[in-house]
Motif scaffolding. Structure first.
Motif, PDB file in Angstrom:
ATOM      1  N   GLN A 427       0.853  -1.195   0.000  1.00  0.00           N
ATOM      2  CA  GLN A 427       0.000   0.000   0.000  1.00  0.00           C
ATOM      3  C   GLN A 427       0.887   1.243   0.000  1.00  0.00           C
ATOM      4  O   GLN A 427       1.748   1.402   0.874  1.00  0.00           O
ATOM      5  CB  GLN A 427      -0.903   0.019   1.241  1.00  0.00           C
ATOM      6  CG  GLN A 427      -2.075  -0.950   1.190  1.00  0.00           C
ATOM      7  CD  GLN A 427      -3.294  -0.347   0.486  1.00  0.00           C
ATOM      8  OE1 GLN A 427      -3.173   0.541  -0.341  1.00  0.00           O
ATOM      9  NE2 GLN A 427      -4.468  -0.862   0.796  1.00  0.00           N
ATOM     10  N   LEU A 429       0.956   5.481  -0.045  1.00  0.00           N
ATOM     11  CA  LEU A 429       0.153   6.685   0.227  1.00  0.00           C
ATOM     12  C   LEU A 429       0.939   7.924  -0.217  1.00  0.00           C
ATOM     13  O   LEU A 429       2.106   8.087   0.137  1.00  0.00           O
ATOM     14  CB  LEU A 429      -0.167   6.779   1.725  1.00  0.00           C
ATOM     15  CG  LEU A 429      -0.948   8.021   2.185  1.00  0.00           C
ATOM     16  CD1 LEU A 429      -2.340   8.061   1.556  1.00  0.00           C
ATOM     17  CD2 LEU A 429      -1.046   8.053   3.711  1.00  0.00           C
ATOM     18  N   HIS A 455      -3.458  -3.252  -5.116  1.00  0.00           N
ATOM     19  CA  HIS A 455      -3.926  -1.993  -4.529  1.00  0.00           C
ATOM     20  C   HIS A 455      -3.512  -0.815  -5.409  1.00  0.00           C
ATOM     21  O   HIS A 455      -2.400  -0.788  -5.926  1.00  0.00           O
ATOM     22  CB  HIS A 455      -3.338  -1.798  -3.125  1.00  0.00           C
ATOM     23  CG  HIS A 455      -3.766  -2.839  -2.149  1.00  0.00           C
ATOM     24  ND1 HIS A 455      -5.087  -2.992  -1.765  1.00  0.00           N
ATOM     25  CD2 HIS A 455      -3.064  -3.792  -1.478  1.00  0.00           C
ATOM     26  CE1 HIS A 455      -5.172  -3.985  -0.892  1.00  0.00           C
ATOM     27  NE2 HIS A 455      -3.963  -4.486  -0.705  1.00  0.00           N
ATOM     28  N   ASN A 458      -2.659   5.457  -3.418  1.00  0.00           N
ATOM     29  CA  ASN A 458      -3.603   6.265  -2.632  1.00  0.00           C
ATOM     30  C   ASN A 458      -3.122   7.710  -2.579  1.00  0.00           C
ATOM     31  O   ASN A 458      -2.063   7.993  -2.029  1.00  0.00           O
ATOM     32  CB  ASN A 458      -3.716   5.705  -1.209  1.00  0.00           C
ATOM     33  CG  ASN A 458      -4.225   4.271  -1.206  1.00  0.00           C
ATOM     34  OD1 ASN A 458      -5.399   4.021  -1.398  1.00  0.00           O
ATOM     35  ND2 ASN A 458      -3.299   3.325  -1.014  1.00  0.00           N
ATOM     36  N   GLU A 495      -6.474   5.758  -6.002  1.00  0.00           N
ATOM     37  CA  GLU A 495      -7.615   5.909  -5.105  1.00  0.00           C
ATOM     38  C   GLU A 495      -7.524   7.319  -4.526  1.00  0.00           C
ATOM     39  O   GLU A 495      -6.510   7.699  -3.944  1.00  0.00           O
ATOM     40  CB  GLU A 495      -7.541   4.874  -3.982  1.00  0.00           C
ATOM     41  CG  GLU A 495      -8.698   4.915  -3.007  1.00  0.00           C
ATOM     42  CD  GLU A 495      -9.966   4.273  -3.562  1.00  0.00           C
ATOM     43  OE1 GLU A 495     -11.053   4.664  -3.113  1.00  0.00           O
ATOM     44  OE2 GLU A 495      -9.858   3.393  -4.436  1.00  0.00           O
ATOM     45  N   THR A 511      -4.638   8.452   8.348  1.00  0.00           N
ATOM     46  CA  THR A 511      -4.958   7.751   7.098  1.00  0.00           C
ATOM     47  C   THR A 511      -3.956   6.635   6.831  1.00  0.00           C
ATOM     48  O   THR A 511      -4.323   5.548   6.377  1.00  0.00           O
ATOM     49  CB  THR A 511      -4.960   8.741   5.912  1.00  0.00           C
ATOM     50  OG1 THR A 511      -5.816   9.842   6.220  1.00  0.00           O
ATOM     51  CG2 THR A 511      -5.443   8.065   4.641  1.00  0.00           C
ATOM     52  N   GLU A 514      -4.916   3.732   8.958  1.00  0.00           N
ATOM     53  CA  GLU A 514      -6.147   3.090   8.472  1.00  0.00           C
ATOM     54  C   GLU A 514      -5.882   2.215   7.242  1.00  0.00           C
ATOM     55  O   GLU A 514      -6.485   1.160   7.068  1.00  0.00           O
ATOM     56  CB  GLU A 514      -7.189   4.162   8.123  1.00  0.00           C
ATOM     57  CG  GLU A 514      -7.797   4.847   9.345  1.00  0.00           C
ATOM     58  CD  GLU A 514      -8.635   6.068   8.960  1.00  0.00           C
ATOM     59  OE1 GLU A 514      -8.712   6.375   7.747  1.00  0.00           O
ATOM     60  OE2 GLU A 514      -9.209   6.711   9.874  1.00  0.00           O
ATOM     61  N   LEU A 515      -4.961   2.682   6.379  1.00  0.00           N
ATOM     62  CA  LEU A 515      -4.652   1.933   5.147  1.00  0.00           C
ATOM     63  C   LEU A 515      -3.637   0.825   5.373  1.00  0.00           C
ATOM     64  O   LEU A 515      -3.415   0.000   4.499  1.00  0.00           O
ATOM     65  CB  LEU A 515      -4.060   2.889   4.096  1.00  0.00           C
ATOM     66  CG  LEU A 515      -4.990   3.836   3.362  1.00  0.00           C
ATOM     67  CD1 LEU A 515      -4.179   4.797   2.506  1.00  0.00           C
ATOM     68  CD2 LEU A 515      -5.963   3.055   2.474  1.00  0.00           C
ATOM     69  N   ALA A 517      -0.511   1.568   5.485  1.00  0.00           N
ATOM     70  CA  ALA A 517       0.406   1.980   4.416  1.00  0.00           C
ATOM     71  C   ALA A 517       1.819   1.485   4.689  1.00  0.00           C
ATOM     72  O   ALA A 517       2.316   1.563   5.819  1.00  0.00           O
ATOM     73  CB  ALA A 517       0.400   3.504   4.285  1.00  0.00           C
TER      74      ALA A 517
END
Length: 718
Positions: A427, A429, A455, A458, A495, A511, A514-515, A517
């Motif tokens: 992931q 970000l 994924h 983000n 995303e 964030t 939450e992800l 990352a």
């Protein structure tokens, strides 16, 4: 009414002559062919040819040559024009997609395999064509040379099984460069011989013109291309048009030099290879337009030439088709076996080499089409070649899949612990602050992101929680939409995320958690206010609120301007949790940009890096420079040069490799290396190993700065 019916019957009379209707049918074929044939595992290259046979002059006769009359009254065959572009496109992409780093790494073994996979099929093929099939000298040599070529049709299978770094795969890729180049040179000689007598003047002319052609393509074109890509950086459409112009100029130049245009297109691919990263937006455009329009046009036009009825007219056509296929498969199998014996490879590695090198597709088709156009070979050989392509592609896919599966079962899959984050779960970000600097950061993220991860990237915009929050939220969405449009150019999935928080660092940290990352990619910190200097800057706040790997990027110049990547790695960096992660990402960047890596570090860190590089089995060239005085960061300037991308590895406060000299590194190197691209890396750390989670205003930086200044005062007194 009668007029209308007459017009309709005229428009649909076969062969179709209305250019709009003809293009509609061809585009419909391009659309539905993969959809229909995918379930029965027929390769796409065969599907287009089969539809060309079905709708061509020897099938339903819907399609045939159509002439678009120019103002001067000269006829130009529209389908031939598009198919010629497709033929050149196939050879250009073949040169462009070759991994030159991989070739350099295993060049000696690749040379031997290339020699074996070139000589053995020709040694078998020539006597079979000349004595058994009864062809004359020139056709026999051309058909035999066709057996030596191969197309890496089954490479995606190897990639999906995670064995692409196996040495057997590397030497097969290297062998492709050598065999295709050698066969194209033979083709140039044969076409020259077919048009006139081969004498001393022919060889001198060919040698001089070939040398001049190579000088222009490898000495001049890359310099012009590099200058153009750097100066016209914002005009992305112009980049693609420039590449197309280079391809057709190279094809024309080859023709002037007495060579075949496809040689020019192939050399154009090799010349631009290092300048176009495989994951770039430009590469995506090149492949997309080629695969969507030009290459299918070429394959359909090949099918239109094929006359299936020839196979039913007598045993000779079937004998030729069967013989060509048998010789092609046998020659490649013997070459793979000889390579296995030479390098003591396992049986599965032998099968992997055979599977990858057995498929005859793009280059084979290109050579046979040139031979057919020059009337060196007949219709039987053309039809037999189509059968050969169909069978070898199917065999190649089956053998490669089986060999890849067995190699994985033996435990020889690409080493996964090079990256501590599972590639398919990665992931990334990207918090956006300054929209003007986002495009190069998005390009960087695209280059280093794992291709196995499902994924998207983000992209985050954090909006301050105040009375303007709602309006700012709308503006943030607009900015994110612009980023999404830009990302679509390189077929990168994104995303778009917006969140409201009391401060930016807190919103990014929340964030990221939450992800889950694995990596944050930020722009370079801008000038800060007096208050931020006292209580801790935004960047430091983000570092304290996240555990993930963090890449801080100052990318003011295009990646093409770099000739190397210099990484400054402090002592004990190998002890950090994120060491393996950032190492893998920098190797990936070096591979995409086709440039070497220089690690500046102490001897202990060098040993750890060498161990990791050995496990990674990378094709990227690398070297080391020793530096011990890490309290003097400015001493690192002696290792830098103006055409290098500089990467500084730092760490968060309190981590194993942290030292005071790394504090405020972004500001100091940003001032010192104003005119260079910079990347600052903060490796990830274990969760809950820091005490700053509960503090909105970070006090730790104040005490660190005070203690450092006191230390400096005593040092000055000394």
């Amino acid at each position: 009414m009668d007029k209308f019916l007459h017009h309709i019957s005229e428009a649909f009379s076969t062969p179709l002559t209305n250019p709009v209707l003809v293009f509609t049918i061809i585009l419909t074929i391009i659309l539905i062919s993969p959809i229909i044939l995918r379930p029965i595992k027929v390769p796409g290259i065969i599907g287009f040819i089969l539809f060309g046979v079905l709708f061509g002059p020897h099938g339903l006769n819907w399609l045939s040559k159509i002439d678009k009359v120019t103002l001067q009254g000269n006829g130009v065959d529209a389908i031939d024009l598009f198919s010629t572009i497709g033929l050149l496109y196939i050879m250009f992409i073949a040169g462009l997609e070759l991994d030159m780093n991989e070739f350099k790494k295993t060049k000696n073994k690749s040379l031997l395999f290339g020699l074996l996979t070139f000589i053995i099929p020709i040694s078998i093929g020539f006597p079979v064509c000349y004595y058994f099939l009864g062809y004359e000298l020139l056709p026999s040599i051309l058909i035999a040379s066709m057996f030596a070529t191969h197309t890496l049709v089954s490479y995606p299978i190897v990639n999906s099984y995670g064995v692409s770094k196996n040495e057997a795969v590397a030497i097969t890729i290297g062998g492709t460069i050598l065999t295709d180049t050698a066969v194209l040179i033979i083709l140039a000689i044969l076409t020259g011989a077919a048009q006139g007598q081969i004498n001393q003047q022919f060889w001198v002319t060919l040698g001089v013109s070939f040398a001049l052609f190579l000088f222009i393509m490898f000495g001049i074109i890359p310099r012009i291309a590099k200058w153009f890509f750097q100066k016209i950086e914002s005009e992305k459409t112009a980049h693609y048009i420039f590449v197309l112009a280079v391809v057709f100029f190279a094809a024309f130049l080859a023709e002037i030099a007495g060579l075949e245009p496809i040689i020019g297109a192939f050399v154009a691919g090799l010349a631009l290879n290092k300048l176009i990263p495989h994951s770039s937006a430009l590469m995506n455009r090149i492949e997309f337009i080629g695969n969507a329009i030009f290459i299918p046009f070429f394959l359909i036009s090949v099918g239109m030439i094929v006359d299936v009825s020839v196979l039913t007219k007598g045993p000779m056509a079937l004998i030729i088709a069967g013989t060509l296929t048998f010789v092609a498969v046998t020659g490649k199998f013997l070459a793979a076996t000889a390579t296995q014996l030479a390098f003591a490879y396992s049986k599965n590695q032998r099968n992997l080499i055979f599977g990858l090198s057995n498929a005859h597709a793009a280059a084979t088709l290109a050579i046979i089409m040139v031979g057919y156009d020059k009337e060196i070979i007949d219709e039987n050989v053309l039809n037999g070649t189509i059968v050969l392509i169909l069978i070898t592609c199917i065999i190649a896919s089956m053998v490669t899949e089986n060999a890849s599966r067995r190699i994985v079962m033996e435990g020889h899959q690409d080493d996964e612990h090079v990256e501590h984050v599972p590639e398919h779960e990665e992931q990334v970000l990207i918090p956006i602050a300054n929209l003007a600097n986002m495009e190069p950061i998005l390009d960087f993220a695209t280059l280093i992101k794992s291709k196995k991860s499902h994924h998207p990237l983000n992209i985050l915009s954090v909006v301050a929680d105040n009375e303007q929050a709602e309006r700012n939220m709308v503006n943030a969405r607009k900015n994110l939409d612009n980023m999404a449009k830009y990302a679509s150019g390189s077929a990168t999935e994104v995303e778009l995320l917006t969140t409201i928080d009391f401060n930016i660092a807190s919103g990014i940290g929340r964030t990221a958690r939450e992800l889950f990352a694995d990596c944050l990619i930020l722009g370079w910190p801008s000038a800060t206010s007096f208050i931020e200097k006292i209580v801790g800057e935004k960047t430091e706040s983000i570092l304290n609120r996240t555990d993930a790997n963090l890449f801080m990027c100052k990318l003011d110049h295009p990646f093409l301007s770099h000739k190397s990547i210099i990484l400054f790695v402090p002592p004990l960096a190998e002890s950090e949790v994120g060491f393996e992660y950032w190492m893998e990402k920098m190797l990936k960047l070096g591979q995409e940009l086709s440039i070497p890596l220089l690690y500046v570090c102490d001897l202990r860190t060098q040993a750890a890096i060498e161990t990791l590089l050995e496990l990674a089995q990378t094709s990227v060239p690398f070297s080391f420079a020793n530096y011990e005085d890490w309290d003097n960061i400015y001493g690192l300037a002696t290792f830098s040069n103006t055409d290098a991308l500089l990467v500084f590895v730092s760490s968060r406060y309190g981590e194993v490799s942290y030292r005071d000299s790394l504090d405020g590194l972004a500001k100091r190197v940003g001032r010192y290396f104003k005119n260079q691209n910079l990347i600052l890396i903060f490796p990830s750390r274990r969760e809950n190993q820091h005490i700053d989670d509960y503090e909105d205003i970070q006090t730790a930086p104040i005490f660190r700065k005070i203690s450092r200044e006191i230390g400096n005062m005593f040092n000055k007194e000394k």
